[in-house]
Scaffold this active site. Structure first.
Site, PDB file in Angstrom:
ATOM      1  N   TYR A 125     -54.733 -38.508  42.148  1.00  0.00           N
ATOM      2  CA  TYR A 125     -54.316 -39.980  42.262  1.00  0.00           C
ATOM      3  C   TYR A 125     -54.382 -40.518  43.817  1.00  0.00           C
ATOM      4  CZ  TYR A 125     -51.731 -37.898  38.090  1.00  0.00           C
ATOM      5  OH  TYR A 125     -51.710 -37.244  36.991  1.00  0.00           O
ATOM      6  N   LYS A 153     -39.177 -15.469  55.045  1.00  0.00           N
ATOM      7  CA  LYS A 153     -38.363 -16.617  54.736  1.00  0.00           C
ATOM      8  C   LYS A 153     -38.005 -16.520  53.311  1.00  0.00           C
ATOM      9  CE  LYS A 153     -36.140 -20.370  55.756  1.00  0.00           C
ATOM     10  NZ  LYS A 153     -34.818 -20.402  56.643  1.00  0.00           N
ATOM     11  N   ASP A 181     -36.884 -18.441  61.150  1.00  0.00           N
ATOM     12  CA  ASP A 181     -36.032 -19.481  61.772  1.00  0.00           C
ATOM     13  C   ASP A 181     -35.124 -18.572  62.981  1.00  0.00           C
ATOM     14  OD1 ASP A 181     -34.916 -18.662  59.552  1.00  0.00           O
ATOM     15  OD2 ASP A 181     -33.836 -20.607  59.396  1.00  0.00           O
ATOM     16  N   ASP A 192     -49.054 -17.605  63.369  1.00  0.00           N
ATOM     17  CA  ASP A 192     -49.505 -18.467  64.255  1.00  0.00           C
ATOM     18  C   ASP A 192     -48.623 -19.239  65.187  1.00  0.00           C
ATOM     19  OD1 ASP A 192     -51.371 -20.048  65.292  1.00  0.00           O
ATOM     20  OD2 ASP A 192     -51.943 -21.290  63.527  1.00  0.00           O
ATOM     21  N   ASP A 248     -47.711 -18.456  69.471  1.00  0.00           N
ATOM     22  CA  ASP A 248     -47.812 -19.578  70.174  1.00  0.00           C
ATOM     23  C   ASP A 248     -46.337 -19.746  70.983  1.00  0.00           C
ATOM     24  OD1 ASP A 248     -50.133 -20.010  69.465  1.00  0.00           O
ATOM     25  OD2 ASP A 248     -49.916 -22.309  69.141  1.00  0.00           O
TER      26      ASP A 248
END
Length: 372
Positions: A143, A185, A218, A242, A246
């Site tokens: 859509y 997670k 987290d 990833d 960093d």
């Protein structure tokens, strides 16, 4: 003498500055250690895309397959959508050549100031699953242009993919301090992440000298900032690895020094070595780029090709130049890219090839007494 054939893709932005700098140091190291390196340069990247509408030729992978390793600078340009630059070059290489391990060291270096108040040394290896996970091609959009436009992206975890990453990480942990941390997670992602947890735990049981802890990503991000020196080896999915790598690089002082290896551990295909940093078009061509990440990636390449002494020699050389305060401006030093490269080349000549700097017997490139 075996000749190692190296495919070189400088790519974009500062890649065109740090790759030649690193190759200078690799050639000097190769000469000292009687290693034969044959570099073949490929002009692929965003400039190639502008001319041909693709990041590399149709037979690019076939050309790369003729080499023992791939040495990549950086890919990305404001003129080319990120999805085009990444999926047109790096990801096809990682997948076609089954480079399912992305190994990223996170380590404090003397001469690179960490933003952390603590002076505890950080030495972590992040093992990132590199072929599947969140970076899958499964999904699509519907859509387009309508109010109910929809995008779906599927995360793909296979038992093979998770277990081989876990095996590699656990084996590394077994050779180090014996601590493996798995990023998860599973409290919020109810299918793929519990599956990840189960396979990592099953695999780690095969390594009785390794202690496994599973941390929500987290909380693990906070752990990387608050007490990174307590971490040893981290295993993570494609996306989580990833991001965490960093963050780890930033915690140690500069993403400009961070290296990585995209490995096919079995050696059936060439592996690829690249710095973690991007193409940094804002500083490209100004002589400001930090070549340490590229040089360190070169040391990882030497290690992978079976030359551990040469790899250590190169690493000691750039660490020596950093420790003497000769780094580039992003780490608080006075040097341009070429000046720092000259300092590393000079350091290579004064470092004992078996891996030590003898106190009082060497001088740094500026002429001051060497550190012990």
């Amino acid at each position: 003498m075996t000749t190692h054939k190296i495919a070189v893709i400088a790519g974009d932005g500062i890649g065109k500055e740090v790759v030649p700098a690193a190759i200078e140091t690799l050639e000097r190291i190769a000469e000292i250690h009687s290693i034969s390196l044959k570099f073949t340069h490929f002009d692929w990247g965003s400039d190639y895309y502008a001319q041909h509408g693709r990041m590399m030729p149709v037979d690019g992978l076939e050309q790369l397959a003729q080499h023992d390793a791939i040495f990549l600078g950086a890919v990305g340009s404001p003129d080319v959508p990120d999805a085009e630059s990444l999926w047109g070059l790096l990801i096809p290489i990682r997948r076609e050549f089954q480079q399912y391990i992305n190994l990223r060291p996170v380590k404090t270096l003397d001469g690179v100031k960490s933003p952390l108040a603590s002076k505890e040394p950080i030495d972590i290896l992040i093992v990132r699953e590199n072929n599947e996970g969140e970076y899958s091609e499964v999904g699509g959009r519907m859509y387009r242009g309508l109010p109910h436009e929809t995008a779906v992206q599927e995360t793909i975890f296979t038992r093979l993919g998770v277990s081989r990453a876990a095996h590699y990480a656990a084996s590394l942990a077994s050779s180090r301090r014996g601590h493996l941390t798995s990023a998860t997670k599973s409290n919020g992602i109810i299918h793929t992440m519990p599956f990840w947890d189960e396979v990592v735990e099953e695999t780690t049981r095969l390594y009785p000298d390794v202690t496994l802890s599973s941390e929500l990503v987290d909380a693990l991000a906070a752990h990387l900032v608050l007490k990174p020196w307590t971490l040893d080896v981290i295993v993570a999915s494609n996306l989580l690895g990833d991001i965490l790598s960093d963050l780890g690089s930033a915690v140690t002082g500069s993403i400009g020094v961070a290296p990585s290896a995209n490995l096919n551990p079995e050696g059936d295909f060439p592996s690829l070595f690249e710095p973690v940093h991007g193409s940094a078009p804002d500083i490209a061509g100004k002589g400001l780029a930090n070549p340490v990440g590229q040089m360190w990636s070169g040391a990882m390449m030497l290690q992978h090709l079976g030359h551990p002494e040469a790899a250590e020699h190169l690493q000691l050389a750039f660490e020596f130049a950093l420790r003497e305060g000769l780094g580039t401006r992003d780490v608080g030093g006075p040097s341009s890219t070429s000046e720092f490269t000259a300092a590393v080349l000079a350091a290579i000549n004064v470092i004992d090839v078996v891996g030590s700097i003898e106190a009082g017997t060497a001088t740094n490139p500026a002429g001051a007494p060497a550190s012990s």
